[in-house]
Design an enzyme around this catalytic site. Structure first.
Site, PDB file in Angstrom:
ATOM      1  N   ARG A 108       0.979  -1.551   0.085  1.00 18.44           N
ATOM      2  CA  ARG A 108      -0.179   0.114   0.436  1.00 18.44           C
ATOM      3  C   ARG A 108       0.703   1.885  -0.226  1.00 18.44           C
ATOM      4  O   ARG A 108       0.372   2.376  -0.643  1.00 18.44           O
ATOM      5  CB  ARG A 108      -0.930   0.044   0.756  1.00 18.44           C
ATOM      6  CG  ARG A 108      -2.125  -0.816   1.168  1.00 18.44           C
ATOM      7  CD  ARG A 108      -2.540  -1.544   1.911  1.00 18.44           C
ATOM      8  NE  ARG A 108      -2.549  -1.562   3.164  1.00 18.44           N
ATOM      9  CZ  ARG A 108      -2.229  -3.324   4.150  1.00 18.44           C
ATOM     10  NH1 ARG A 108      -2.388  -3.590   3.237  1.00 18.44           N
ATOM     11  NH2 ARG A 108      -1.116  -2.868   5.460  1.00 18.44           N
TER      12      ARG A 108
ATOM     13  N   GLU B 208       3.943  -5.651  13.619  1.00 15.12           N
ATOM     14  CA  GLU B 208       2.317  -6.088  15.155  1.00 15.12           C
ATOM     15  C   GLU B 208       2.241  -7.228  14.504  1.00 15.12           C
ATOM     16  O   GLU B 208       1.846  -7.911  16.243  1.00 15.12           O
ATOM     17  CB  GLU B 208       1.396  -5.235  14.510  1.00 15.12           C
ATOM     18  CG  GLU B 208       0.045  -5.239  15.275  1.00 15.12           C
ATOM     19  CD  GLU B 208      -0.952  -4.301  15.097  1.00 15.12           C
ATOM     20  OE1 GLU B 208      -1.288  -4.157  13.916  1.00 15.12           O
ATOM     21  OE2 GLU B 208      -1.791  -4.285  15.891  1.00 15.12           O
TER      22      GLU B 208
HETATM   23  P1  AMP Z   1       4.689  -1.745  12.028  1.00 10.58           P
HETATM   24  O1  AMP Z   1       5.951  -1.705  11.464  1.00 10.58           O
HETATM   25  O2  AMP Z   1       3.854  -2.242  13.457  1.00 10.58           O
HETATM   26  O3  AMP Z   1       4.549   0.416  12.668  1.00 10.58           O
HETATM   27  O4  AMP Z   1       3.561  -1.801  10.930  1.00 10.58           O
HETATM   28  C1  AMP Z   1       3.208  -1.571   9.904  1.00 10.58           C
HETATM   29  C2  AMP Z   1       3.091  -1.976   8.570  1.00 10.58           C
HETATM   30  O5  AMP Z   1       2.048  -2.853   8.823  1.00 10.58           O
HETATM   31  C3  AMP Z   1       2.138  -1.080   7.496  1.00 10.58           C
HETATM   32  O6  AMP Z   1       2.771  -1.418   6.365  1.00 10.58           O
HETATM   33  C4  AMP Z   1       0.842  -1.061   8.304  1.00 10.58           C
HETATM   34  O7  AMP Z   1      -0.003  -1.658   6.199  1.00 10.58           O
HETATM   35  C5  AMP Z   1       0.741  -2.395   8.428  1.00 10.58           C
HETATM   36  N1  AMP Z   1      -0.049  -2.690   9.443  1.00 10.58           N
HETATM   37  C6  AMP Z   1       0.434  -2.926  10.868  1.00 10.58           C
HETATM   38  N2  AMP Z   1      -0.711  -3.376  11.204  1.00 10.58           N
HETATM   39  C7  AMP Z   1      -1.700  -2.715  10.406  1.00 10.58           C
HETATM   40  C8  AMP Z   1      -3.471  -2.774  11.177  1.00 10.58           C
HETATM   41  N3  AMP Z   1      -3.843  -2.692  11.844  1.00 10.58           N
HETATM   42  N4  AMP Z   1      -4.319  -2.628   9.929  1.00 10.58           N
HETATM   43  C9  AMP Z   1      -3.260  -2.247   8.675  1.00 10.58           C
HETATM   44  N5  AMP Z   1      -2.408  -2.268   8.356  1.00 10.58           N
HETATM   45  C10 AMP Z   1      -1.477  -2.645   9.776  1.00 10.58           C
END
Ligand code: AMP
Length: 174
Positions: free
Chosen positions: A61, A98
């Site tokens: 995305r 996450e």
């Molecule tokens: P982070 O590295 O934990 O900040 O996660 C960010 C990445 O994971 C981004 O590329 C998001 O597209 C995806 N992502 C993580 N958590 C979510 C969520 N709850 N909803 C949608 N996308 C998420």
């Protein structure tokens, strides 16, 4: 002109991709012409004054929003990809998601020394992905002039992982 409420174009999907994760699905926003355009316009309003040379976005995305944003600003776009996808010599940074762990790579010649870079993604969750992208920019001698997101899940405190960076999100879920 009144601003669109972009939150109405984001669908909550419980337990995706694993139990306990509330996934923020931006596909309805992308499919709506006015909401997609307004999202890019609002991202550009923040990014423009920071005069980036390139936007750095990760699959998948990040490519959609990053490509449109780079076009709107008249700057370049650099892809950060999962290992094994890029054809040229790369540098790599690993990160925690996450939901899991992974690594991102960029081409060694994708960012010039001193280049002004905005790292962009749809969602700031734990901040691991953004941290990895900032590390990649630093490895190549670029300058991160902002970290920009459509959505921030501030209850996950992702900003703490990228402390010292100028951060902005259009929508916050706290
Ligand atoms: P982070 O590295 O934990 O900040 O996660 C960010 C990445 O994971 C981004 O590329 C998001 O597209 C995806 N992502 C993580 N958590 C979510 C969520 N709850 N909803 C949608 N996308 C998420």
């Amino acid at each position: 002109m009144t601003e669109l409420d972009l939150t109405t174009f984001i669908r909550d999907v419980p337990d995706f991709p694993s139990k306990g994760i509330l996934f923020k699905d931006v596909m309805p926003l992308l499919a709506d012409p006015a909401a997609f355009r307004e999202s890019i316009d609002r991202l550009a309003a923040w990014a423009g004054p920071r005069a980036p040379d390139v936007i750095l976005g990760a699959e998948a995305r990040g490519f959609i929003f990053g490509g449109a944003l780079a076009y709107a600003l008249g700057c370049g776009f650099v892809t950060a990809r999962k290992p094994g996808k890029l054809p040229w010599t790369t540098v790599e940074a690993s990160y925690d998601l996450e939901y899991g762990t992974d690594a991102l790579q960029v081409h060694v010649d994708a960012i010039e020394k001193g280049a002004r870079v905005i790292v962009l993604d749809d969602v700031l969750a734990t901040g691991g992905t953004a941290r990895a992208k900032i590390d990649l920019v630093n490895q190549l001698g670029g300058q991160v002039v902002g970290a920009l997101f459509l959505i921030e899940l501030s209850f996950l405190h992702g900003r703490d992982r990228i402390a010292g960076t100028d951060v902005h999100a259009l929508i916050d879920y706290s």
